[in-house]
Design a protein around this motif. Structure first.
Motif, PDB file in Angstrom:
ATOM      1  N   GLY B 210       0.797  -1.227   0.000  1.00  0.00           N
ATOM      2  CA  GLY B 210       0.000   0.000   0.000  1.00  0.00           C
ATOM      3  C   GLY B 210       0.827   1.272   0.000  1.00  0.00           C
ATOM      4  N   LYS B 212       2.480   4.796  -1.316  1.00  0.00           N
ATOM      5  CA  LYS B 212       1.899   5.937  -2.029  1.00  0.00           C
ATOM      6  C   LYS B 212       2.854   6.474  -3.097  1.00  0.00           C
ATOM      7  CE  LYS B 212      -1.816   5.823   0.526  1.00  0.00           C
ATOM      8  NZ  LYS B 212      -3.056   5.230  -0.068  1.00  0.00           N
ATOM      9  N   HIS B 240      -4.555   4.564  -4.049  1.00  0.00           N
ATOM     10  CA  HIS B 240      -5.218   3.273  -3.842  1.00  0.00           C
ATOM     11  C   HIS B 240      -5.918   2.758  -5.096  1.00  0.00           C
ATOM     12  CE1 HIS B 240      -8.281   6.361  -3.109  1.00  0.00           C
ATOM     13  NE2 HIS B 240      -9.100   5.488  -3.655  1.00  0.00           N
ATOM     14  N   ARG B 241      -6.227   3.632  -6.045  1.00  0.00           N
ATOM     15  CA  ARG B 241      -6.908   3.174  -7.261  1.00  0.00           C
ATOM     16  C   ARG B 241      -5.998   2.355  -8.164  1.00  0.00           C
ATOM     17  NH1 ARG B 241     -11.921   5.079  -7.955  1.00  0.00           N
ATOM     18  NH2 ARG B 241     -12.457   6.936  -6.766  1.00  0.00           N
TER      19      ARG B 241
ATOM     20  N   GLU C  36     -17.292  12.529 -10.309  1.00  0.00           N
ATOM     21  CA  GLU C  36     -18.026  13.737 -10.661  1.00  0.00           C
ATOM     22  C   GLU C  36     -17.355  14.946 -10.046  1.00  0.00           C
ATOM     23  OE1 GLU C  36     -19.617  11.382  -8.720  1.00  0.00           O
ATOM     24  OE2 GLU C  36     -19.607  12.374  -6.782  1.00  0.00           O
TER      25      GLU C  36
ATOM     26  N   ASN D  34     -18.790  13.706  -3.817  1.00  0.00           N
ATOM     27  CA  ASN D  34     -19.024  12.283  -3.611  1.00  0.00           C
ATOM     28  C   ASN D  34     -17.859  11.513  -4.207  1.00  0.00           C
ATOM     29  OD1 ASN D  34     -21.032  10.229  -2.760  1.00  0.00           O
ATOM     30  ND2 ASN D  34     -20.780   9.569  -4.876  1.00  0.00           N
ATOM     31  N   ASP D  35     -17.239  10.678  -3.409  1.00  0.00           N
ATOM     32  CA  ASP D  35     -16.143   9.854  -3.912  1.00  0.00           C
ATOM     33  C   ASP D  35     -16.377   8.419  -3.519  1.00  0.00           C
ATOM     34  OD1 ASP D  35     -13.980  11.802  -4.977  1.00  0.00           O
ATOM     35  OD2 ASP D  35     -14.603  12.686  -3.071  1.00  0.00           O
ATOM     36  N   GLU D  36     -16.188   7.533  -4.485  1.00  0.00           N
ATOM     37  CA  GLU D  36     -16.365   6.124  -4.133  1.00  0.00           C
ATOM     38  C   GLU D  36     -15.249   5.301  -4.750  1.00  0.00           C
ATOM     39  OE1 GLU D  36     -18.786   7.607  -6.078  1.00  0.00           O
ATOM     40  OE2 GLU D  36     -18.414   6.676  -7.999  1.00  0.00           O
ATOM     41  N   TYR D  37     -15.097   4.126  -4.252  1.00  0.00           N
ATOM     42  CA  TYR D  37     -14.046   3.223  -4.739  1.00  0.00           C
ATOM     43  C   TYR D  37     -14.479   1.803  -4.471  1.00  0.00           C
ATOM     44  CZ  TYR D  37      -9.650   0.656  -4.819  1.00  0.00           C
ATOM     45  OH  TYR D  37      -8.679  -0.263  -5.076  1.00  0.00           O
ATOM     46  N   ILE D 230      -0.143   2.717   5.292  1.00  0.00           N
ATOM     47  CA  ILE D 230       0.528   3.962   4.919  1.00  0.00           C
ATOM     48  C   ILE D 230      -0.504   5.005   4.500  1.00  0.00           C
ATOM     49  CG2 ILE D 230       2.037   5.016   3.181  1.00  0.00           C
ATOM     50  CD1 ILE D 230       3.589   2.311   3.175  1.00  0.00           C
ATOM     51  N   ILE D 231      -0.380   6.200   5.055  1.00  0.00           N
ATOM     52  CA  ILE D 231      -1.308   7.290   4.719  1.00  0.00           C
ATOM     53  C   ILE D 231      -0.697   8.231   3.692  1.00  0.00           C
ATOM     54  CG2 ILE D 231      -2.722   9.179   5.650  1.00  0.00           C
ATOM     55  CD1 ILE D 231      -2.244   7.773   8.466  1.00  0.00           C
ATOM     56  N   GLN D 261       0.282  16.560   6.317  1.00  0.00           N
ATOM     57  CA  GLN D 261      -0.633  16.224   5.219  1.00  0.00           C
ATOM     58  C   GLN D 261      -1.448  14.978   5.552  1.00  0.00           C
ATOM     59  OE1 GLN D 261       2.221  16.112   2.025  1.00  0.00           O
ATOM     60  NE2 GLN D 261       1.920  18.277   1.523  1.00  0.00           N
ATOM     61  N   LYS D 264      -4.157  15.871   8.088  1.00  0.00           N
ATOM     62  CA  LYS D 264      -5.253  16.602   7.451  1.00  0.00           C
ATOM     63  C   LYS D 264      -6.244  15.603   6.830  1.00  0.00           C
ATOM     64  CE  LYS D 264      -5.937  20.557   4.367  1.00  0.00           C
ATOM     65  NZ  LYS D 264      -6.119  21.617   5.373  1.00  0.00           N
ATOM     66  N   ARG D 277      -4.139  -1.457   3.791  1.00  0.00           N
ATOM     67  CA  ARG D 277      -3.896  -0.371   2.847  1.00  0.00           C
ATOM     68  C   ARG D 277      -4.895   0.745   3.135  1.00  0.00           C
ATOM     69  NH1 ARG D 277      -5.187  -1.489  -2.204  1.00  0.00           N
ATOM     70  NH2 ARG D 277      -3.375  -0.588  -3.216  1.00  0.00           N
ATOM     71  N   THR D 278      -4.497   1.981   2.879  1.00  0.00           N
ATOM     72  CA  THR D 278      -5.452   3.075   3.037  1.00  0.00           C
ATOM     73  C   THR D 278      -6.111   3.402   1.703  1.00  0.00           C
ATOM     74  OG1 THR D 278      -3.776   4.754   2.662  1.00  0.00           O
ATOM     75  CG2 THR D 278      -4.206   4.156   4.952  1.00  0.00           C
ATOM     76  N   ILE D 279      -7.380   3.749   1.806  1.00  0.00           N
ATOM     77  CA  ILE D 279      -8.127   4.245   0.657  1.00  0.00           C
ATOM     78  C   ILE D 279      -8.480   5.679   1.011  1.00  0.00           C
ATOM     79  CG2 ILE D 279     -10.349   4.059  -0.542  1.00  0.00           C
ATOM     80  CD1 ILE D 279      -9.735   0.899   0.467  1.00  0.00           C
ATOM     81  N   ILE D 280      -8.056   6.607   0.175  1.00  0.00           N
ATOM     82  CA  ILE D 280      -8.193   8.024   0.526  1.00  0.00           C
ATOM     83  C   ILE D 280      -9.166   8.682  -0.434  1.00  0.00           C
ATOM     84  CG2 ILE D 280      -6.960  10.206   0.781  1.00  0.00           C
ATOM     85  CD1 ILE D 280      -4.558   8.495   1.709  1.00  0.00           C
ATOM     86  N   LEU D 281     -10.347   9.012   0.087  1.00  0.00           N
ATOM     87  CA  LEU D 281     -11.408   9.544  -0.776  1.00  0.00           C
ATOM     88  C   LEU D 281     -11.616  11.032  -0.510  1.00  0.00           C
ATOM     89  CD1 LEU D 281     -14.026   6.648  -0.667  1.00  0.00           C
ATOM     90  CD2 LEU D 281     -12.217   7.052  -2.315  1.00  0.00           C
TER      91      LEU D 281
END
Lengths: 281, 281, 281, 281
Positions: B210, B212, B240-241, C36, D34-37, D230-231, D261, D264, D277-281
């Motif tokens: 993971g 970055k 992450h995508r 979007e 709106n964010d999706e994954y 990891i962020i 960062q 935040k 893993r991080t998913i950052i939306l």
């Protein structure tokens, strides 16, 4: 052991490195680091760090300098970097991030300079400065001509006799008259990747142009706005989601780091200026 | 005017820069660029570019070298960079991006080296290589022991006598026996930011961890897998995508540019090796 | 399974995401990825990748589109990305690096587009193009007015009917008349970090300004030179040792990678344009 | 207008975006962002910022949440981000740079969190913390077992009930027992580009390996040292001239910015965790 820094610049000619190294060799002095550069138009620049070897107690920098003055051509400038830390006065307006960075570094002896005082045209940052026990001079620009304001500043500076002025987001343009007092001794942080977005509101300009990368530039101040020699630059990626205000927020991190890095170079006598460009040795 | 490059390394001692500059000065030779470095453990490295001044027709590099050999201590190594371009053989497996980069640069005389031949354990890239009129040697590893395979390669290399081997995504580990024939003369591109993700499938490893940021590393090959001296590295942000496959695609751009930049340094004799680290002057 | 990409933009209003997702949900279609964006001035942009779920054989994109047209306000634009690869014609002058990059990617099916032909005002790159079996049209500009030259190019383009023109270091300014035939369908690579150094010789300008970072910008071409919407940018550090010519050499690596990355975004229908800015979903 | 953030994650299934958008549409609520994954292994993540439209005074987030709970499958997690700022306690040892950064940001209301207290196993940073009027808890580890030390810390934390612990260069390894009290709520800054140089003295390790780029990694802490999700990461170029100590100095700038960062992102509820893993939306 005491370290000396010899700074040299002038028209290129045969044997300049040789002359310096031979004098140092004869005195039993060790070169710790030597960097030189010859510009395409034939100017020679050299920065030599040296110290005493095992057999000599103290390198007499002045002796070396005097001896070299007899050997190198008269149009070559020779300077010994003063060993003491540079003295600086920091100028701010309302934004805290660059000043905060400098104060924290200074507070922990990482700045390679003494902050003698902070000058501002607002009182906003007085509480921050007072936390660090540094004099804060509020010199308002309201109801004053530009010249009157700058005269007031100059009177304050005359108390401190600083080596350098650091414009840490000082949002006023200095007159040529003022600048002439501190020729090549004023360092500014500009919140754009110069020469893109000269002048006011660079993040607004960057947003409107739709750039994908923003930046910051630390440079010496001369008489043309944002046109002085560039010392350091860095950048940050942005995308369409970032407003001008977001860019301003993100840019602050770049600004403060670039300013710090530029000051480190300047305060360690690593920056030469030639034809409005910096040579960093 | 003919340019020479003098390369020097050995234990640090008094007067090394002085000795070189005095010999060059006496012969009327101009130093175009001089870079030196002393490692913390006291080893001296210097790279000096010089050429004839106005009064001398041709700098006799060999003469300078011979004279210096009498002056500097015997444990200091002195070399003159051969002026001719380096000759190389490129090793590939199936991926085209690094090879394509090298071929295009070579085709337009930007590589600072001659590609004598391409060696591969697959035929995949033969059509690409043939477009550029360079010999392609398909040396299959199937049904061969590792030693038999490497012997076949060594026989092919004996035709070309290359100065350097470039592993441009060659996906096989070389034996110490093979490496010993080209000590510090094999450059590999590894598809990770070493020492993260040593070994196989680094993008898969990077995805699973993971990270970055992904990267690529150009390094000399020695007997320990992915442990040789690093020449150049660069990175690319991911999020992450990105799947392991996306990272692999994105990483290719980094790999090929890092490999090219590292080779430029190597082919211009700017890379010294000391204690498994590179010194780039 | 066939994948569709729905592209939508118009004034923001209640329920736009809801309308699209409800139609897709009713048809048993899966959203693979949905992005979007609403601009500060209230314009809505959405890119939706979808495909058939397990119970449906083929998603009928056209059916979805027709149904949505009855639901969303009439000032909202709806498009289905054509599934076929984009067809392009590449324009070059004498520099090979961007063209070479595109040809290698195309040759290995990594470009997401078909290169139908290459057009140039010089013959320099004909040998490179012919290696890849692509038609090369030499259309000299000498002894022609700008309009005559562009007419000759337009006649050639009429054979190919390309979706996009890629200016891969094509060193001539196009007239508004020409640009109007390919509105928002011409992608250029400019060899500077726009808006710094608009116009000719940006590396020369960068050298003279003494910047510490150079860059490249891929952008759509509109009627104002170097003023079109920016798609991608990237940068490279430089220092005082780099001449304008060195910067030009180093910049090539940035230019070709930035151009490739921008084209990938454009060819995958990820780029919207709004008020001279790109929105990349 | 009050803004709400809806956080959702669970197994992917048909209509998840549709269900959320339909409930919001029915209540006259506007989606701001709106964010999706959907992860490759089929898990759905969505972050929806919404607020009242013109016709509704206040969006009742709880009402939306309750309604959605009846519609979406039971294994989908739904949360409303608490509107109040996160409360944090910062842990340090002797290094000031990350703490200084957080204090300055906090002092100017830029941290998106309240620093309730600072905990340290040394008194070194007490003077800095006291400048900002924040409680400083010196909890020495000497003459204590690891468990005794952590128990003392936990007692102090029980006063504050922080949402997150921030390890701003806290140089002690936490036990699994301690970590279990703040699962996925401890953010650490590690002074290397993980997974390179896990453990102690990463700059020393980096120097010895001869890397050309160093970095820093902000990550959640779990039971395996330096192995948590990891962020954020960032890097800085170095060369052979930089000693391990230089790298440490240069690395500080990267560390503090990366930590800020990452925080935040965390404090704005933009970070999901899935399979380390991080998913950052």
């Amino acid at each position: 052991m005491t370290k000396h820094i010899l700074l040299m610049d002038g028209p290129d000619g045969p044997g300049l490195i040789y002359h310096v190294t031979s004098v140092l060799f004869r005195h039993g002095l060790n070169i710790i680091r030597n960097d030189e550069y010859v510009s395409p138009d034939g100017r020679f620049f050299m920065r030599t760090e040296f110290e005493a070897g095992n057999t000599v107690d103290t390198p007499d920098g002045q002796l070396v300098l005097d001896e070299l003055r007899h050997i190198v051509p008269p149009d070559v400038t020779l300077r010994l970097s003063p060993k003491a830390k540079k003295n600086i006065v920091v100028f701010v307006t309302k934004e805290h991030h660059c000043l905060g960075e400098l104060l924290i570094r200074y507070g922990f002896d990482e700045l390679d300079a003494n902050i003698l005082a902070v000058v501002s045209n607002y009182t906003t940052l007085q509480p921050l400065v007072s936390k660090f026990g540094i004099p804060f001079h509020y010199i308002a620009h309201e109801n004053k001509t530009r010249e009157e304001h700058e005269d007031a500043i100059l009177r304050t500076l005359s108390i401190y006799q600083p080596d350098y002025l650091v414009l840490a987001k000082y949002m006023r343009v200095l007159t040529p008259g003022f600048v002439s007092h501190y020729n090549n001794r004023i360092v500014n942080i500009h919140h754009s990747f110069l020469p893109a977005f000269v002048g006011a509101s660079p993040y607004r300009q960057a947003y409107e142009r739709g750039v994908k990368i923003i930046g910051a530039t630390a440079h010496f101040v001369n008489n043309d706005l944002d046109e002085g020699p560039i010392i350091a630059q860095n950048v940050q990626e942005v995308d369409h989601r970032h407003t001008a205000s977001d860019m301003s927020t993100m840019g602050r991190d770049v600004e403060k780091i670039v300013l710090s890095q530029a000051l480190k170079l300047v305060f360690n006598d690593r920056v030469f200026i030639h034809q409005n460009r910096t040579i960093i040795l």
